[in-house]
Motif scaffolding. Structure first.
Motif, PDB file in Angstrom:
ATOM      1  N   ASP A 263      88.313 -31.212  42.894  1.00 24.97           N
ATOM      2  CA  ASP A 263      87.316 -31.705  42.251  1.00 24.97           C
ATOM      3  C   ASP A 263      86.103 -31.798  42.910  1.00 24.97           C
ATOM      4  O   ASP A 263      85.213 -32.645  42.688  1.00 24.97           O
ATOM      5  CB  ASP A 263      88.148 -33.390  41.809  1.00 24.97           C
ATOM      6  N   ALA A 265      82.550 -31.214  43.544  1.00 24.58           N
ATOM      7  CA  ALA A 265      81.356 -30.674  42.518  1.00 24.58           C
ATOM      8  C   ALA A 265      80.280 -31.661  42.843  1.00 24.58           C
ATOM      9  O   ALA A 265      80.326 -33.003  43.257  1.00 24.58           O
ATOM     10  CB  ALA A 265      81.860 -30.926  41.091  1.00 24.58           C
ATOM     11  N   HIS A 414      83.420 -22.588  45.700  1.00 24.00           N
ATOM     12  CA  HIS A 414      84.053 -22.700  44.409  1.00 24.00           C
ATOM     13  C   HIS A 414      83.580 -23.886  43.604  1.00 24.00           C
ATOM     14  O   HIS A 414      83.411 -23.968  42.465  1.00 24.00           O
ATOM     15  CB  HIS A 414      85.391 -22.586  44.444  1.00 24.00           C
ATOM     16  N   GLY A 415      83.330 -24.823  44.698  1.00 28.94           N
ATOM     17  CA  GLY A 415      82.870 -26.380  44.030  1.00 28.94           C
ATOM     18  C   GLY A 415      81.631 -25.984  43.401  1.00 28.94           C
ATOM     19  O   GLY A 415      81.104 -26.906  42.564  1.00 28.94           O
ATOM     20  N   ARG A 417      80.488 -23.607  41.712  1.00 31.24           N
ATOM     21  CA  ARG A 417      80.983 -23.161  40.256  1.00 31.24           C
ATOM     22  C   ARG A 417      81.431 -24.281  39.412  1.00 31.24           C
ATOM     23  O   ARG A 417      81.016 -24.256  38.228  1.00 31.24           O
ATOM     24  CB  ARG A 417      81.963 -21.850  40.386  1.00 31.24           C
ATOM     25  N   ARG A 418      82.185 -24.983  40.027  1.00 31.78           N
ATOM     26  CA  ARG A 418      82.571 -26.205  39.286  1.00 31.78           C
ATOM     27  C   ARG A 418      81.542 -27.030  38.970  1.00 31.78           C
ATOM     28  O   ARG A 418      81.531 -27.782  37.660  1.00 31.78           O
ATOM     29  CB  ARG A 418      83.586 -26.818  40.303  1.00 31.78           C
ATOM     30  N   SER A 419      80.473 -27.415  39.829  1.00 30.22           N
ATOM     31  CA  SER A 419      79.143 -27.969  39.729  1.00 30.22           C
ATOM     32  C   SER A 419      78.582 -27.596  38.351  1.00 30.22           C
ATOM     33  O   SER A 419      77.993 -28.290  37.707  1.00 30.22           O
ATOM     34  CB  SER A 419      78.359 -28.087  40.987  1.00 30.22           C
ATOM     35  N   SER A 422      79.970 -28.945  35.308  1.00 35.45           N
ATOM     36  CA  SER A 422      79.972 -30.204  35.226  1.00 35.45           C
ATOM     37  C   SER A 422      78.755 -30.699  34.872  1.00 35.45           C
ATOM     38  O   SER A 422      78.566 -31.535  33.896  1.00 35.45           O
ATOM     39  CB  SER A 422      80.623 -30.945  36.467  1.00 35.45           C
TER      40      SER A 422
END
Length: 489
Positions: A263, A265, A414-415, A417-419, A422
């Motif tokens: 998780d 992000a 990769h966080g 990309r998740r950010s 989000s």
């Protein structure tokens, strides 16, 4: 009737007592392809001579009103007595109503069947000893046309023997030498015969790997299950498996455990600190690469392998090498275009991998003179290519340092990309737009079959996302004054 002279050819119309001399004088009459000289002692025995002069013993008799003729052998290899003995044997066989040709065919068939059984037994014994490593190699070559290069490289990595000198990210040992790499998780299984890969073996392997690298072991286990599914469907190797899939057991799954969902992000209020720390990275290529990763939401590998030919300054688009669809085109937003315009074009890659040799002018001059004496071309400026591929390999180390300085430990590439995904929730951007920009497969029926968003429509939303992120980060950027800096060359 007078007897023929010994120098003359025997009379083929009469039965004669076969002798070596008679056979030698025997000739084929003019105009015929073959002729026969009959033996007076054993009925059915003949000597056949062809127009070319070849001579052989032949047995001929009637069976069920049909003529049966068997060639016994060449007169140079068989003696007359041997031919007569074989002729008598064939006469006995035919008197009993059997066809010697059929007997011979049966004998040959039995002999061939025996040989085939022996070959099959030898192949079965050889197949029973085939190892997991040998089948693994066949599997990789068979599936390679259907995989991407990264997926193929992952399979090679997890089955490596190790023992190589570590090249990066390691400390020297007490003796001043670099440590060696450890074997891949799958390497431990490669020496086993495939028939010996039982559920108990896989469970023991999983328990060992889970103690040191559970996350990587789970990935290798999933790949191992796919490999064994392939074996189960293969006509050669399916018979060697003790079960349909020895790796697919409840015990193995429990030993390896479940992977926790990541998780990491960026939150909206963390954007100023992150941008400030990243923009202070001394290597401008890495600094731009990280910012582009956040502002495009692309996968790290997609950003690192971006080529200049993928940057369309005229139509403001970026062609991304997509692992799902092959490639996708996303908008080239103003701030990303501004960042790319400031990068040097050292090779085909947008984010090249180069390292500095020296910034001292005197050192650079001495190096250029040294190359000139050798008749070589000196490196351009004070940098040389650092990676074999020519592009940036992994900016994780620089990113971790920047995140540590900003108090954002634990944020991965990769966080970013998740950010991106989000942060778009703040603007209530349609989920299908975000998925298309990021290269996710559509999940709804309407997204799969009906909605086709052109690049201009994506640009409306993407530029809005970029402007909002920059605003939250406290970065003042005028898109109108920077629009013309990146141009096609």
């Amino acid at each position: 009737m007078a007897r023929p002279k010994k120098s003359e050819s025997p009379d083929l119309s009469q039965r004669v007592n076969l002798t070596v001399g008679a056979i030698e004088r025997m000739t084929c009459p003019e105009g015929k392809q073959q002729a026969f000289l009959r033996d007076s002692e054993v009925p059915g025995l003949r000597v056949r001579v062809t127009a070319a002069g070849a001579k052989s013993f032949v047995y001929e008799a009637k069976l069920n009103r049909q003529t049966v003729r068997r060639t016994l052998g060449d007169v140079k290899l068989w003696t007359i007595e041997q031919a007569r003995a074989e002729a008598r044997r064939l006469a006995v066989v035919m008197d009993s109503g059997q066809d010697p040709r059929e007997i011979e065919r049966q004998r040959l068939a039995e002999r061939e069947a025996q040989r085939a059984a022996e070959r099959a037994q030898a192949e079965a014994e050889k197949l029973a000893e085939v190892t997991v490593g040998e089948v693994w190699t066949v599997y990789l070559e068979d599936r390679r046309p259907f995989w991407g290069e990264r997926h193929y490289a992952d399979h090679l990595k997890m089955s490596k023997a190790g023992g190589e000198v570590a090249k990066r990210g390691v400390k020297l040992g007490p003796d001043g030498a670099k440590p060696t790499t450890v074997p891949g998780p799958v390497f431990e299984l490669l020496s086993l015969p495939l028939r010996a890969l039982t559920p108990e073996k896989v469970e023991a392997w999983a328990a060992t790997q889970a103690q040191t690298r559970p996350t990587y072991a789970r990935l290798c286990w999933r790949c191992l299950k796919v490999f064994l599914n392939w074996c189960a469907e293969h006509p050669t190797y399916a018979s060697l498996l003790v079960t349909a899939n020895p790796a697919k057991t409840k015990r193995t799954r429990e030993v390896l455990g479940k992977s926790a969902a990541k998780d990491d992000a960026l939150q909206r209020e963390q954007l100023p600190a992150w941008f400030s720390a990243v923009r202070q990275i001394q290597n401008p290529v890495i600094a731009v690469c990280l910012q582009v990763s956040l502002l495009t939401g692309a996968r790290p590998g997609e950003v690192l392998t971006l080529r200049w030919e993928d940057v369309n300054a005229q139509w403001k688009g970026l062609t991304i090498r997509d692992k799902v669809e092959g490639e996708r085109v996303i908008p080239l937003t103003p701030y990303v275009a501004h960042l790319l315009s400031g990068l040097p074009r050292r090779n085909e890659w947008v984010f090249p991998s180069f390292r500095s040799l020296s910034s001292d002018p005197a050192t650079i001059k001495r190096r250029e003179a040294k190359h000139a004496r050798k008749g070589q071309e000196a490196p351009v400026g004070d940098v040389v290519q650092a990676s074999a591929s020519g592009h940036l390999a992994d900016p994780s180390a620089a990113h971790r340092c920047a995140c540590a300085a900003a108090g954002l430990e634990g944020l991965t590439l990769h966080g970013l990309r998740r950010s991106f995904a989000s942060l778009t929730e703040w603007l209530e951007i349609p989920s299908g737009v975000v998925a298309q920009i990021q290269g996710h497969k559509p999940s709804a029926t309407a997204e799969k079959h009906y909605k086709r968003r052109p690049l201009d429509l994506l640009r409306v939303h993407h530029e809005r996302i970029e402007a909002w992120i920059l605003e939250q980060a406290g970065i003042h950027f005028e898109a109108s004054t920077e629009a013309a800096r990146l141009r096609a060359i």
